[in-house]
Design an enzyme around this catalytic site. Structure first.
Site, short mmCIF file in Angstrom:
data_model
loop_
_atom_site.label_atom_id
_atom_site.label_comp_id
_atom_site.label_asym_id
_atom_site.label_seq_id
_atom_site.Cartn_x
_atom_site.Cartn_y
_atom_site.Cartn_z
N ASP A 30 0.83 -1.21 0.00
CA ASP A 30 0.00 0.00 0.00
C ASP A 30 0.87 1.26 0.00
O ASP A 30 1.98 1.25 0.54
CB ASP A 30 -0.91 -0.03 1.23
CG ASP A 30 -2.07 0.95 1.11
OD1 ASP A 30 -2.29 1.49 0.01
OD2 ASP A 30 -2.75 1.18 2.13
N ASN A 78 -10.48 -2.71 -6.27
CA ASN A 78 -9.65 -1.83 -7.10
C ASN A 78 -10.22 -1.61 -8.50
O ASN A 78 -9.84 -0.67 -9.20
CB ASN A 78 -8.22 -2.37 -7.22
CG ASN A 78 -7.40 -2.22 -5.95
OD1 ASN A 78 -6.45 -2.98 -5.71
ND2 ASN A 78 -7.76 -1.26 -5.10
C1 FPP Z 1 -1.99 0.20 -3.35
O1 FPP Z 1 -1.45 1.50 -3.31
C2 FPP Z 1 -1.39 -0.52 -4.46
C3 FPP Z 1 -2.08 -1.07 -5.51
C4 FPP Z 1 -3.54 -0.99 -5.63
C5 FPP Z 1 -1.39 -1.72 -6.62
C6 FPP Z 1 -0.26 -2.63 -6.25
C7 FPP Z 1 0.60 -2.73 -7.41
C8 FPP Z 1 1.92 -2.67 -7.41
C9 FPP Z 1 2.75 -2.64 -6.20
C10 FPP Z 1 2.61 -2.62 -8.73
C11 FPP Z 1 3.47 -3.75 -9.07
C12 FPP Z 1 2.89 -5.08 -8.76
C13 FPP Z 1 3.24 -6.20 -9.42
C14 FPP Z 1 2.70 -7.50 -8.98
C15 FPP Z 1 4.13 -6.18 -10.57
P1 FPP Z 1 -2.44 2.75 -3.49
O2 FPP Z 1 -2.45 3.13 -4.92
O3 FPP Z 1 -3.77 2.41 -2.90
O4 FPP Z 1 -1.72 3.82 -2.63
P2 FPP Z 1 -2.44 5.02 -1.83
O5 FPP Z 1 -3.20 4.38 -0.70
O6 FPP Z 1 -1.28 5.84 -1.37
O7 FPP Z 1 -3.33 5.74 -2.81
#
Ligand code: FPP
Length: 264
Positions: A30, A78
């Site tokens: 996250d 998501n």
């Molecule tokens: C949450 O951060 C993250 C995600 C919804 C996506 C996870 C994806 C990756 C780490 C990219 C690479 C993954 C792979 C498997 C290649 P957020 O966007 O919710 O962060 P925030 O809470 O700060 O908005």
């Protein structure tokens, strides 16, 4: 690759006991969006940088000798994000699977996936299926990619399959027990996580592995996922090794050994 070949002396303030490693580590990755916004960048830049953390954590966990690493890459919820972000993430997963393939094979890492694969774009589904089949006989760590995954939906799916078996007369209601439910979950056959890590300071499970996390040790860190690297993983495992796992029991006669608990 030999397990425990990581140069731990690069991190002198951390002392890991290789005999008491968590068998299964699960991570809620996250904070990508916040990482980017803090730098005046588009949220997607955070995801892009988060991909580098995925590589670092996968390879470090494998070198340590962790057996299973489950990464929450995309939740059922998501899908409700802006279309452009969803498209970007799907392209990122696609590119990750293409570009990491060689490195994963070289390290003998197996890849599997949990979640509603039918919702993923065809291109991602195909490259994922290809990666899963090409790495199927690898004997190193297993990376479990949670893509379009939801813990409640996982439990509902298991309940449906068991209900169908009961309705068909293959199983009696009395035969339904925890072990059966566990087998019917998408993680069937995989040991429950010993350690859950969530980055970015949020203190929630967010519909991740709800049944499987019942006795998992929880570790929360303020570090945002794109900043989470080798040292942070080692720190989390060190913290895990300081915990006493009781599994709801009392703790007479000393600690319950983590390795014994891992066998449970
Ligand atoms: C949450 O951060 C993250 C995600 C919804 C996506 C996870 C994806 C990756 C780490 C990219 C690479 C993954 C792979 C498997 C290649 P957020 O966007 O919710 O962060 P925030 O809470 O700060 O908005």
């Amino acid at each position: 690759m030999e397990p425990h070949s990581l140069p731990l002396n690069e991190f002198p303030n951390l002392s890991l006991d290789p005999a008491r490693l968590p068998r299964h580590v699960a991570i809620v990755m996250d904070g990508n969006g916040r990482w980017a916004l803090k730098r005046g960048l588009n949220r997607c830049e955070g995801h892009r940088r988060g991909k580098d953390s995925v590589r670092a954590v996968v390879e470090t966990a494998n070198e340590l000798g962790i057996q299973y690493l489950t990464l929450f890459a995309f939740s059922n919820e998501n899908w409700q994000r802006p279309k452009g972000e969803v498209r970007f993430l799907m392209q990122l997963f696609y590119r990750y699977l293409i570009t990491e393939s060689k490195r994963l094979m070289k390290r003998d890492i197996r890849v599997i996936a949990i979640g509603e694969m039918s919702r993923l774009p065809g291109q991602v589904r195909r490259v994922l299926a290809d990666t899963i089949s090409r790495t199927a006989s690898n004997r190193g760590m297993t990376v479990v990619l949670a893509l379009s995954y939801g813990g409640r939906q996982d439990v509902v799916g298991a309940a449906r399959r068991i209900a169908a078996a009961v309705a068909a007369g293959r199983v009696t209601p009395e035969q339904v027990d925890e072990a059966m439910v566990e087998r019917e979950l998408m993680t069937g056959g995989i040991p429950n996580p010993d350690l859950l890590i969530r980055t970015s300071g949020e203190l929630r499970l967010s519909n991740f592995l709800l049944f499987q996390l019942a006795y998992t040790e929880l570790y929360f860190t303020d570090t945002l996922w794109p900043d989470f690297r080798e040292h942070d993983l080692l720190k989390a495992i060190t913290a895990y090794q300081m915990r006493t796992r009781r599994f709801g029991m009392v703790n007479e006669g000393g600690l319950i050994s983590l390795s014994a608990a891992n066998q449970a």
